[in-house]
Design a protein around this motif. Sequence first.
Motif, short mmCIF file in Angstrom:
data_model
loop_
_atom_site.label_atom_id
_atom_site.label_comp_id
_atom_site.label_asym_id
_atom_site.label_seq_id
_atom_site.Cartn_x
_atom_site.Cartn_y
_atom_site.Cartn_z
N TYR A 1 -26.15 -23.48 -14.55
CA TYR A 1 -26.78 -24.76 -14.25
C TYR A 1 -25.75 -25.88 -14.16
O TYR A 1 -25.91 -26.81 -13.36
CB TYR A 1 -27.86 -25.09 -15.28
CG TYR A 1 -29.15 -24.34 -15.01
CD1 TYR A 1 -30.03 -24.78 -14.01
CD2 TYR A 1 -29.48 -23.18 -15.70
CE1 TYR A 1 -31.20 -24.09 -13.73
CE2 TYR A 1 -30.66 -22.49 -15.44
CZ TYR A 1 -31.51 -22.95 -14.45
OH TYR A 1 -32.65 -22.26 -14.16
N ASP B 1 -31.51 -32.11 -7.47
CA ASP B 1 -31.58 -31.67 -8.87
C ASP B 1 -30.22 -31.58 -9.54
O ASP B 1 -30.14 -31.32 -10.73
CB ASP B 1 -32.30 -30.33 -8.98
CG ASP B 1 -31.50 -29.18 -8.38
OD1 ASP B 1 -30.99 -29.34 -7.25
OD2 ASP B 1 -31.36 -28.13 -9.04
N GLN C 1 -34.60 -30.48 -14.29
CA GLN C 1 -34.36 -29.04 -14.35
C GLN C 1 -35.61 -28.34 -14.91
O GLN C 1 -36.48 -28.97 -15.51
CB GLN C 1 -33.15 -28.76 -15.24
CG GLN C 1 -31.85 -29.35 -14.72
CD GLN C 1 -31.35 -28.65 -13.46
OE1 GLN C 1 -31.89 -27.65 -13.01
NE2 GLN C 1 -30.29 -29.20 -12.87
#
Length: 200
Positions: free
Chosen positions: A49, A172, A192
């Motif tokens: 991420y 994002d 997220q």
Amino acid sequence: MSLPLPPGDFRAYLFDCDGTIVDSMPLHYAAWCSALDEWGCEFPEELFYAWGGRPIADIIATLNARHGLTMPVDTVARRQEELYHRSLPELTAVPEVLAHIEDAHGRIPFAVVSGSTREGVTASLGTLGLLDRFEALVCAGDYTRPKPDPEAFLLAARRLGVPPADCLVFEDTELGIQAATAAGMASVRVPQPWERAAAA
């Protein structure tokens, strides 16, 4: 939860795809893990991420350097995409973003601006029946400098015929937000998956 937009009379919406329109990041991570496991390479979820928005080739090259491996970039990239495509029946849209797409569709033009391949983007959007909502797709291979460089967003604005200052970007990742800002565009950050789950 809803996704509030910044003030402004925007004439186009530009969307990242993975993690923004489609809730694909958990599926992509599972595909990464399976593809890399074949080479004995670990990819912690937190790192996955944190590297959101980076080109696939860059991720594989960096993992090679970190782990002292020589994974062939093209082979691993193809394998990751193949495994992701197998998971498409599980794919869903990000509800908060889908609500804005449904609200504004037909009133202003939309474009997708993604670091993923055109094949990957069309497969994801096609699975959810959203592909025909977008007047332009800007994908890997359409531009030379990835996010946070603004090139891809500026290209999308040109294709839609809308000045950058009149575009709103949905993103994002931090790299994507930086690219939008560099392009002179307003942006809205899409939470997220775990942030959306906590808010729910």
